[in-house]
Design a protein around this motif. Structure first.
Motif, PDB file in Angstrom:
ATOM      1  N   GLY A 272       0.828  -1.195   0.000  1.00 38.41           N
ATOM      2  CA  GLY A 272       0.000   0.000   0.000  1.00 38.41           C
ATOM      3  C   GLY A 272       0.865   1.248   0.000  1.00 38.41           C
ATOM      4  N   GLU A 273       0.219   2.369  -0.282  1.00 40.22           N
ATOM      5  CA  GLU A 273       0.940   3.646  -0.312  1.00 40.22           C
ATOM      6  C   GLU A 273       1.688   3.856   0.993  1.00 40.22           C
ATOM      7  OE1 GLU A 273      -1.460   6.960  -1.675  1.00 40.22           O
ATOM      8  OE2 GLU A 273      -0.534   8.256  -0.169  1.00 40.22           O
ATOM      9  N   GLY A 274       2.957   4.240   0.877  1.00 41.14           N
ATOM     10  CA  GLY A 274       3.764   4.527   2.052  1.00 41.14           C
ATOM     11  C   GLY A 274       4.402   3.320   2.700  1.00 41.14           C
ATOM     12  N   THR A 275       4.154   2.116   2.173  1.00 38.87           N
ATOM     13  CA  THR A 275       4.741   0.897   2.751  1.00 38.87           C
ATOM     14  C   THR A 275       5.645   0.210   1.746  1.00 38.87           C
ATOM     15  OG1 THR A 275       3.124  -0.737   1.998  1.00 38.87           O
ATOM     16  CG2 THR A 275       2.545   0.533   3.954  1.00 38.87           C
TER      17      THR A 275
ATOM     18  N   TYR B  91      19.448  -2.469  -3.574  1.00 39.77           N
ATOM     19  CA  TYR B  91      18.282  -1.751  -4.110  1.00 39.77           C
ATOM     20  C   TYR B  91      17.526  -1.048  -2.979  1.00 39.77           C
ATOM     21  CZ  TYR B  91      18.975  -5.201  -7.849  1.00 39.77           C
ATOM     22  OH  TYR B  91      19.506  -6.003  -8.826  1.00 39.77           O
ATOM     23  N   ASN B  92      16.891   0.073  -3.337  1.00 36.85           N
ATOM     24  CA  ASN B  92      15.948   0.694  -2.422  1.00 36.85           C
ATOM     25  C   ASN B  92      14.685   1.038  -3.202  1.00 36.85           C
ATOM     26  OD1 ASN B  92      16.218   3.649  -3.407  1.00 36.85           O
ATOM     27  ND2 ASN B  92      18.320   3.057  -2.974  1.00 36.85           N
ATOM     28  N   VAL B  93      13.583   1.178  -2.492  1.00 36.95           N
ATOM     29  CA  VAL B  93      12.300   1.442  -3.140  1.00 36.95           C
ATOM     30  C   VAL B  93      11.532   2.499  -2.366  1.00 36.95           C
ATOM     31  CG1 VAL B  93      11.938  -0.789  -4.282  1.00 36.95           C
ATOM     32  CG2 VAL B  93      11.274  -0.502  -1.891  1.00 36.95           C
ATOM     33  N   SER B  94      10.587   3.134  -3.069  1.00 38.41           N
ATOM     34  CA  SER B  94       9.690   4.060  -2.387  1.00 38.41           C
ATOM     35  C   SER B  94       8.320   4.012  -3.052  1.00 38.41           C
ATOM     36  CB  SER B  94      10.236   5.486  -2.406  1.00 38.41           C
ATOM     37  OG  SER B  94      10.335   5.969  -3.726  1.00 38.41           O
ATOM     38  N   ARG B  95       7.290   4.198  -2.253  1.00 44.62           N
ATOM     39  CA  ARG B  95       5.903   4.191  -2.741  1.00 44.62           C
ATOM     40  C   ARG B  95       5.198   5.398  -2.109  1.00 44.62           C
ATOM     41  NH1 ARG B  95       1.761  -0.169  -3.255  1.00 44.62           N
ATOM     42  NH2 ARG B  95       0.229   0.746  -4.690  1.00 44.62           N
TER      43      ARG B  95
ATOM     44  N   LYS C 110       3.224   7.532  -3.771  1.00 44.45           N
ATOM     45  CA  LYS C 110       1.875   7.612  -4.317  1.00 44.45           C
ATOM     46  C   LYS C 110       1.404   6.205  -4.646  1.00 44.45           C
ATOM     47  CE  LYS C 110       2.279  12.142  -6.537  1.00 44.45           C
ATOM     48  NZ  LYS C 110       2.141  12.879  -7.807  1.00 44.45           N
ATOM     49  N   LYS C 111       0.146   5.959  -4.511  1.00 45.82           N
ATOM     50  CA  LYS C 111      -0.399   4.621  -4.711  1.00 45.82           C
ATOM     51  C   LYS C 111      -0.078   4.086  -6.098  1.00 45.82           C
ATOM     52  CE  LYS C 111      -4.737   2.068  -4.234  1.00 45.82           C
ATOM     53  NZ  LYS C 111      -6.181   2.166  -3.908  1.00 45.82           N
ATOM     54  N   GLN C 112      -0.094   4.952  -7.096  1.00 43.82           N
ATOM     55  CA  GLN C 112       0.058   4.470  -8.463  1.00 43.82           C
ATOM     56  C   GLN C 112       1.515   4.287  -8.881  1.00 43.82           C
ATOM     57  OE1 GLN C 112      -1.226   7.383  -7.445  1.00 43.82           O
ATOM     58  NE2 GLN C 112      -0.908   9.037  -8.928  1.00 43.82           N
ATOM     59  N   ASN C 113       2.476   4.744  -8.075  1.00 46.20           N
ATOM     60  CA  ASN C 113       3.879   4.683  -8.482  1.00 46.20           C
ATOM     61  C   ASN C 113       4.722   3.873  -7.503  1.00 46.20           C
ATOM     62  OD1 ASN C 113       3.247   6.437 -10.570  1.00 46.20           O
ATOM     63  ND2 ASN C 113       3.934   8.250  -9.479  1.00 46.20           N
ATOM     64  N   PHE C 114       5.677   3.134  -8.069  1.00 52.98           N
ATOM     65  CA  PHE C 114       6.605   2.341  -7.237  1.00 52.98           C
ATOM     66  C   PHE C 114       7.982   2.511  -7.863  1.00 52.98           C
ATOM     67  CE2 PHE C 114       7.790  -0.224  -3.966  1.00 52.98           C
ATOM     68  CZ  PHE C 114       7.910  -1.591  -4.167  1.00 52.98           C
ATOM     69  N   LEU C 115       8.911   3.130  -7.128  1.00 53.26           N
ATOM     70  CA  LEU C 115      10.227   3.447  -7.660  1.00 53.26           C
ATOM     71  C   LEU C 115      11.258   2.462  -7.134  1.00 53.26           C
ATOM     72  CD1 LEU C 115       8.584   6.105  -8.043  1.00 53.26           C
ATOM     73  CD2 LEU C 115      10.694   7.343  -7.630  1.00 53.26           C
ATOM     74  N   LEU C 116      12.148   2.044  -8.015  1.00 49.60           N
ATOM     75  CA  LEU C 116      13.256   1.172  -7.639  1.00 49.60           C
ATOM     76  C   LEU C 116      14.557   1.928  -7.877  1.00 49.60           C
ATOM     77  CD1 LEU C 116      14.209  -1.770  -6.869  1.00 49.60           C
ATOM     78  CD2 LEU C 116      14.454  -2.144  -9.325  1.00 49.60           C
ATOM     79  N   GLY C 117      15.368   2.067  -6.835  1.00 53.41           N
ATOM     80  CA  GLY C 117      16.620   2.793  -6.942  1.00 53.41           C
ATOM     81  C   GLY C 117      17.840   1.907  -6.796  1.00 53.41           C
ATOM     82  N   LEU C 118      18.847   2.219  -7.598  1.00 50.22           N
ATOM     83  CA  LEU C 118      20.154   1.591  -7.455  1.00 50.22           C
ATOM     84  C   LEU C 118      21.107   2.713  -7.075  1.00 50.22           C
ATOM     85  CD1 LEU C 118      18.564  -0.098  -9.761  1.00 50.22           C
ATOM     86  CD2 LEU C 118      20.827  -0.991 -10.304  1.00 50.22           C
ATOM     87  N   GLU C 119      21.649   2.686  -5.881  1.00 50.35           N
ATOM     88  CA  GLU C 119      22.487   3.784  -5.403  1.00 50.35           C
ATOM     89  C   GLU C 119      23.881   3.741  -6.002  1.00 50.35           C
ATOM     90  OE1 GLU C 119      20.475   4.755  -1.047  1.00 50.35           O
ATOM     91  OE2 GLU C 119      22.453   3.794  -1.165  1.00 50.35           O
ATOM     92  N   SER C 120      24.439   2.553  -6.148  1.00 51.95           N
ATOM     93  CA  SER C 120      25.779   2.374  -6.692  1.00 51.95           C
ATOM     94  C   SER C 120      25.779   1.080  -7.499  1.00 51.95           C
ATOM     95  CB  SER C 120      26.805   2.320  -5.563  1.00 51.95           C
ATOM     96  OG  SER C 120      28.099   2.131  -6.085  1.00 51.95           O
ATOM     97  N   ALA C 121      25.510   1.220  -8.790  1.00 48.80           N
ATOM     98  CA  ALA C 121      25.281   0.040  -9.630  1.00 48.80           C
ATOM     99  C   ALA C 121      26.522  -0.850  -9.710  1.00 48.80           C
ATOM    100  CB  ALA C 121      24.868   0.475 -11.030  1.00 48.80           C
ATOM    101  N   ALA C 122      26.268  -2.165  -9.760  1.00 51.93           N
ATOM    102  CA  ALA C 122      27.318  -3.162  -9.897  1.00 51.93           C
ATOM    103  C   ALA C 122      27.000  -4.058 -11.091  1.00 51.93           C
ATOM    104  CB  ALA C 122      27.412  -3.994  -8.628  1.00 51.93           C
ATOM    105  N   PRO C 123      28.019  -4.646 -11.726  1.00 49.80           N
ATOM    106  CA  PRO C 123      27.760  -5.535 -12.874  1.00 49.80           C
ATOM    107  C   PRO C 123      26.779  -6.662 -12.547  1.00 49.80           C
ATOM    108  CG  PRO C 123      30.075  -4.973 -12.789  1.00 49.80           C
ATOM    109  CD  PRO C 123      29.460  -4.411 -11.541  1.00 49.80           C
ATOM    110  N   SER C 124      26.737  -7.104 -11.281  1.00 54.64           N
ATOM    111  CA  SER C 124      25.815  -8.174 -10.880  1.00 54.64           C
ATOM    112  C   SER C 124      24.352  -7.730 -10.961  1.00 54.64           C
ATOM    113  CB  SER C 124      26.111  -8.636  -9.455  1.00 54.64           C
ATOM    114  OG  SER C 124      25.974  -7.549  -8.550  1.00 54.64           O
ATOM    115  N   GLN C 125      24.129  -6.439 -11.123  1.00 55.67           N
ATOM    116  CA  GLN C 125      22.767  -5.924 -11.252  1.00 55.67           C
ATOM    117  C   GLN C 125      22.320  -5.814 -12.709  1.00 55.67           C
ATOM    118  OE1 GLN C 125      23.513  -2.469  -8.600  1.00 55.67           O
ATOM    119  NE2 GLN C 125      21.851  -3.282  -7.328  1.00 55.67           N
TER     120      GLN C 125
END
Lengths: 112, 113
Positions: A51-54, A64-68, A70-85
């Motif tokens: 749900g939103e905010g969880t 990886y990190n994520v944020s939600r 808004k209900k309709q959006n889900f973001l996936l972040g890579l802070e320091s990318a590695a070849p394994s990603q």
């Protein structure tokens, strides 16, 4: 009704760079998920949100990190990318726990 | 980590043949079993969501059965057509307070015209 969309479709990063993948759904779904698909492996869950905010960790959350915000959006972040990603990343959403998941078209990420 | 196994890994059939694949999953803490169809260069699309032991679901020429007590599900395709060529994924949803689908590695079906 676009369903689940993902931005960008392709990306090449250098080791150590950061980026954010955006997932958007217009079905008013509560649950959203980020998976990665690697050759010879099944879809593996990175993070999910009920749900939103969880957010919560899945099977392979490290790096990886994520944020939600808004209900309709889900973001996936890579802070320091590695070849394994290097992988294909799929976002999905569902109406409720256990109901069918609707997948986005995927983002192909290469980390050199 | 839950174990979801699919067999065979791949198979080739002639157009018009009928075929079936197997998905095995943990027989405890069952909540739901999903089947998805995944065509090359597309994203997975749900075929069936099955929740009850003995469930049988059908969509056109494709059907599925579920046995939760012994932990397996079968997917059947009757009279395979070239457009059935795809990877078929099963995914297990545990009832043990989980919100995660665990996917098998899939069965890749190629239908030869």
């Amino acid at each position: 009704n676009a369903g689940v969309t993902q931005t960008p479709k392709f990306r090449v990063l250098k080791t150590g760079q950061s980026m954010t993948l955006l997932c958007a759904q217009d079905m008013n779904h509560e649950y959203m998920y980020w998976y990665r698909q690697d050759p010879g492996m099944g879809l593996r869950l990175i993070h999910y949100s009920v749900g939103e905010g969880t957010t919560a960790k899945g099977e392979v959350p490290d790096g990886y990190n994520v944020s939600r915000l808004k209900k309709q959006n889900f973001l996936l972040g890579l802070e320091s990318a590695a070849p394994s990603q290097t992988s294909v990343y799929f976002c999905a959403s569902s109406y409720s726990r256990g109901s069918e998941q609707y997948f986005g078209p995927g983002t192909r990420l290469t980390v050199t | 980590i839950l174990n979801v196994e699919q067999s065979p890994q791949s198979l080739h059939v002639q157009e018009g043949d009928s075929t079936n694949f197997t998905c095995s999953f943990p027989s405890s803490n069952f909540y739901a079993l999903h089947w998805y169809r995944w065509e090359t260069a597309k994203s997975p699309e749900a075929l069936f969501v099955m929740t009850l032991n003995g469930d049988e679901k059908k969509k056109g020429r494709i059907s599925a059965t579920l046995n939760t007590k012994e932990g397996y599900s079968y997917l059947y395709i009757k009279g395979s057509q070239p457009e059935d060529s795809a990877t078929y994924l099963c995914a297990f949803y545990s009832g043990a307070g989980s919100y995660q689908l665990t996917f098998g590695k899939g069965t890749k079906l190629s239908v030869i015209p």
